[in-house]
Design an enzyme around this catalytic site. Structure first.
Site, PDB file in Angstrom:
ATOM      1  CD  GLU A   1      10.302  12.342  11.779  1.00 64.18           C
ATOM      2  OE1 GLU A   1       9.175  11.858  11.960  1.00 64.18           O
ATOM      3  OE2 GLU A   1      11.233  11.729  11.255  1.00 64.18           O
TER       4      GLU A   1
ATOM      5  CE  LYS B   1      -2.396   3.253   2.234  1.00 64.11           C
ATOM      6  NZ  LYS B   1      -1.749   4.434   1.720  1.00 64.11           N
TER       7      LYS B   1
ATOM      8  CB  CYS C   1      12.869   8.482   8.747  1.00 60.29           C
ATOM      9  SG  CYS C   1      13.728   7.365   7.650  1.00 60.29           S
TER      10      CYS C   1
ATOM     11  CD  GLU D   1      12.673   3.713   8.569  1.00 57.99           C
ATOM     12  OE1 GLU D   1      12.558   4.649   9.383  1.00 57.99           O
ATOM     13  OE2 GLU D   1      12.760   3.851   7.343  1.00 57.99           O
TER      14      GLU D   1
HETATM   15  P1  NDP Z   1       1.774   8.268   8.063  1.00 56.78           P
HETATM   16  O1  NDP Z   1       2.433   7.442   9.075  1.00 56.78           O
HETATM   17  O2  NDP Z   1       0.322   8.610   8.231  1.00 56.78           O
HETATM   18  O3  NDP Z   1       1.903   7.594   6.616  1.00 56.78           O
HETATM   19  C1  NDP Z   1       2.732   6.517   6.266  1.00 56.78           C
HETATM   20  C2  NDP Z   1       1.949   5.446   5.527  1.00 56.78           C
HETATM   21  O4  NDP Z   1       0.988   4.858   6.396  1.00 56.78           O
HETATM   22  C3  NDP Z   1       1.139   5.965   4.343  1.00 56.78           C
HETATM   23  O5  NDP Z   1       1.063   4.971   3.347  1.00 56.78           O
HETATM   24  C4  NDP Z   1      -0.229   6.158   4.970  1.00 56.78           C
HETATM   25  O6  NDP Z   1      -1.260   6.186   4.036  1.00 56.78           O
HETATM   26  C5  NDP Z   1      -0.323   4.952   5.859  1.00 56.78           C
HETATM   27  N1  NDP Z   1      -1.262   5.062   6.968  1.00 56.78           N
HETATM   28  C6  NDP Z   1      -1.827   6.175   7.503  1.00 56.78           C
HETATM   29  N2  NDP Z   1      -2.610   5.845   8.554  1.00 56.78           N
HETATM   30  C7  NDP Z   1      -2.544   4.503   8.684  1.00 56.78           C
HETATM   31  C8  NDP Z   1      -3.118   3.559   9.594  1.00 56.78           C
HETATM   32  N3  NDP Z   1      -3.917   3.947  10.590  1.00 56.78           N
HETATM   33  N4  NDP Z   1      -2.810   2.256   9.457  1.00 56.78           N
HETATM   34  C9  NDP Z   1      -1.992   1.840   8.479  1.00 56.78           C
HETATM   35  N5  NDP Z   1      -1.432   2.677   7.577  1.00 56.78           N
HETATM   36  C10 NDP Z   1      -1.689   3.990   7.682  1.00 56.78           C
HETATM   37  O7  NDP Z   1       2.597   9.592   7.890  1.00 56.78           O
HETATM   38  P2  NDP Z   1       2.068  11.043   7.450  1.00 56.78           P
HETATM   39  O8  NDP Z   1       1.989  11.056   5.993  1.00 56.78           O
HETATM   40  O9  NDP Z   1       0.808  11.411   8.195  1.00 56.78           O
HETATM   41  O10 NDP Z   1       3.239  11.959   7.973  1.00 56.78           O
HETATM   42  C11 NDP Z   1       3.219  12.407   9.324  1.00 56.78           C
HETATM   43  C12 NDP Z   1       4.592  12.504   9.914  1.00 56.78           C
HETATM   44  O11 NDP Z   1       5.130  11.196   9.963  1.00 56.78           O
HETATM   45  C13 NDP Z   1       5.592  13.299   9.100  1.00 56.78           C
HETATM   46  O12 NDP Z   1       5.528  14.651   9.387  1.00 56.78           O
HETATM   47  C14 NDP Z   1       6.879  12.675   9.566  1.00 56.78           C
HETATM   48  O13 NDP Z   1       7.254  13.269  10.778  1.00 56.78           O
HETATM   49  C15 NDP Z   1       6.516  11.224   9.806  1.00 56.78           C
HETATM   50  N6  NDP Z   1       6.876  10.356   8.666  1.00 56.78           N
HETATM   51  C16 NDP Z   1       7.960   9.552   8.801  1.00 56.78           C
HETATM   52  C17 NDP Z   1       8.353   8.773   7.735  1.00 56.78           C
HETATM   53  C18 NDP Z   1       9.549   7.894   7.830  1.00 56.78           C
HETATM   54  O14 NDP Z   1      10.194   7.658   6.814  1.00 56.78           O
HETATM   55  N7  NDP Z   1       9.857   7.343   8.980  1.00 56.78           N
HETATM   56  C19 NDP Z   1       7.653   8.799   6.449  1.00 56.78           C
HETATM   57  C20 NDP Z   1       6.493   9.624   6.436  1.00 56.78           C
HETATM   58  C21 NDP Z   1       6.139  10.386   7.517  1.00 56.78           C
HETATM   59  P3  NDP Z   1      -1.739   7.590   3.410  1.00 56.78           P
HETATM   60  O15 NDP Z   1      -0.519   8.375   3.102  1.00 56.78           O
HETATM   61  O16 NDP Z   1      -2.451   7.178   2.205  1.00 56.78           O
HETATM   62  O17 NDP Z   1      -2.577   8.248   4.465  1.00 56.78           O
END
Ligand code: NDP
Length: 493
Positions: A402, A197, A305, A271
């Site tokens: 972050e 996904k 990250c 991660e």
């Molecule tokens: P999310 O954790 O929401 O998104 C990461 C992935 O998880 C996306 O594919 C998202 O789908 C999906 N997702 C969202 N909610 C759920 C859920 N309840 N269960 C399973 N999967 C889910 O990150 P955000 O995009 O909201 O970003 C928020 C913050 O997270 C950023 O500001 C940053 O600080 C951190 N982040 C860290 C990352 C890393 O590499 N460690 C990567 C991205 C964000 P969808 O996008 O379609 O909602």
């Protein structure tokens, strides 16, 4: 975005000359109006009947519509992956499996320019980075794990390794294709089948990758891609037919996933976020360190990250380093992600821009000093200038949370012990950097830093053979290297 602070007079004037635009041609990417879900080797319309638009964060123009997978679609994808698992994928000879991975790697290389342009269009990252980092590293991951597919008995001697089953993989928007490769390559090499996904703001490279799977003749159903939003991810996590979840994203969602699958017996790797300390000692090669600091925080707009978002500088070189840093920041070019001169592209989404802006405001209110070099930000799209905060106290939100944007918080230290104490004073533990000419000091620091990855005299270096992952709220499990295989295997001792 409002215009930004003037450069202080102590900072030398940067080069005033302008670059001619050097846009990468966009026409190598042919977008359809709509993309369905990739299930059983075909793009199919969603049973949910729902679609959403993915846009270019640099222009806010819609690029294409993507399907939103509802529970019935996730059900179908998982059942399809299960059938592929039970109908022979794990039984084909390991060297045959390796061939599929090699083919994928080679096709990614052949289509590298197309994928680079696509990734920059959909995510906002500079073409230089998608061309030179994301796409080559994605191909390198498939090459690397192709090499392991028929050598699992050597990777884990005297242990009988078997695939786990159906892996549900959820990836974020900051490195869409690369995170796909980190997830899919080891899972396939170990003989699992997959439902992936992608994030809803960056689904296109995963959908183009489905075409790579077809070109590589990967049997239908072995890899399935369900697009949608967070609810699609939550449904996949909770599906009974999934044996393992691999997630990269926010700590908040990571915790939610952990709670949701507790007691189910599903395997999990997480991660999550980070707040890495990039530590510069007074004997460090300063100009080299400046490049490492810039790369550490402004690479991919800081949406990384493992970004070096906390700079720890030894007090004796503080003034000199900050002057050099501001000068170098003034040469960074913010703008069109498809321009080959661009250093900092667009922020991935309005939501992310709002998050960055809110945290930056909090930094100002709490009393930190902000510097942003003058730069022209395009009128449309989501942009944030390179930013550095000085006079930062450890308790400030900008030193603790972050930000996931091009924003650096600077702190100082006097002794190595103080540097360690400050570096480890965080809920996260993903990465760190150390800049010093003394090898013994590097080794001492590495032993004391609570971080999964420590770079010495460099930053943000990635290699498929090197394991990556965190401690504490940065998650658990490792991706990359031999360690990355373990997440997709069970052992009959
Ligand atoms: P999310 O954790 O929401 O998104 C990461 C992935 O998880 C996306 O594919 C998202 O789908 C999906 N997702 C969202 N909610 C759920 C859920 N309840 N269960 C399973 N999967 C889910 O990150 P955000 O995009 O909201 O970003 C928020 C913050 O997270 C950023 O500001 C940053 O600080 C951190 N982040 C860290 C990352 C890393 O590499 N460690 C990567 C991205 C964000 P969808 O996008 O379609 O909602």
């Amino acid at each position: 975005m409002a215009q930004v602070e003037k450069r202080p007079s102590s900072v030398p004037t940067p080069f005033e000359w302008e670059y001619a635009p050097a846009p990468e041609a966009r026409d190598i990417v042919r977008l359809e109006e709509r993309y369905g879900l990739f299930i059983g080797g075909e793009l199919v319309d969603p049973l949910s009947g729902r679609w959403l638009a993915t846009e270019s964060p640099a222009t806010e123009e819609p690029l294409a519509e993507i399907a939103v997978a509802g529970p019935e679609d996730v059900d179908l994808a998982v059942a399809t992956a299960r059938a592929a698992f039970e109908n022979g994928w794990p039984e084909i000879s390991p060297s045959e499996r390796a061939k599929y991975l090699y083919r994928i790697a080679r096709i990614l290389q052949e289509r590298a320019r197309e994928f680079a342009v696509l990734e920059s269009l959909d995510s906002g990252k500079p073409i230089r980075e998608s061309r030179d980092v994301d796409v080559p590293l994605a191909a390198a991951h498939f090459f690397y794990y192709a090499g392991w597919a028929d050598k699992l008995e050597y990777a884990f001697p005297n242990r009988r390794a078997r695939p786990i089953g159906v892996a549900g993989q959820i990836i974020p928007w900051n490195f869409p294709l690369l995170m796909l490769a980190w997830k899919i390559a080891p899972a396939l090499a170990c003989g699992n089948t997959i439902v992936l996904k992608p994030a809803h703001t960056t689904p296109l490279s995963a959908l183009f990758f489905c075409d790579v799977l077809r070109q590589a003749d990967v049997p239908p159903g072995v890899v399935n891609v369900v697009t949608g939003d967070g609810r699609t991810g939550a449904t996949l996590v909770r599906h009974d037919g999934v044996d393992k979840i691999a997630f990269t994203g926010s700590t908040e969602v990571g915790k939610d996933i952990q709670r949701a699958i507790a007691g189910t017996g599903k395997r999990l790797t997480l991660e999550l976020g980070g707040k890495a300390a990039n530590i510069v000692f007074d004997d460090a090669p300063l100009d080299q360190a400046i490049e490492g600091i810039i790369n550490g925080i402004y690479f991919n707009q800081g949406e990384v990250c493992c970004a070096g978002s906390r700079l720890l500088v030894q007090e004796s070189i503080y003034e000199q380093l900050i002057a050099k840093l501001k000068n170098r920041m003034s040469t960074l070019r913010v703008g069109d992600p498809l321009d080959k001169n661009t250093d900092i592209g667009a922020i991935n989404s309005r939501e992310q821009l709002d998050r960055i802006s809110e945290l930056v405001e909090s930094g100002k209110e709490e009393g930190a000093e902000i510097f942003q070099p003058p730069c022209h930000l395009p009128e449309r799209g989501y942009w944030f200038p390179p930013t550095v905060f000085t006079s930062v106290a450890q308790s400030y939100r900008i030193a603790q949370e972050e930000i996931f944007g091009p924003v650096l918080s600077v702190l100082t230290f006097r002794t190595p012990e103080e540097a360690i104490e400050k570096a480890n004073n965080t809920a996260y533990g993903l990465s760190a950097g150390v800049w010093t000419e003394k090898g013994s000091r590097i080794l001492w620091m590495v032993q004391h830093l609570r971080a999964g990855v420590v770079w010495a005299n460099t930053f943000n270096r990635f290699d498929p053979s090197s394991p990556f992952g965190g401690y504490k709220e940065s998650g658990f499990g490792r991706e990359g290297g031999r360690h990355g295989l373990e997440a997709y295997l069970r052992f009959d001792e």
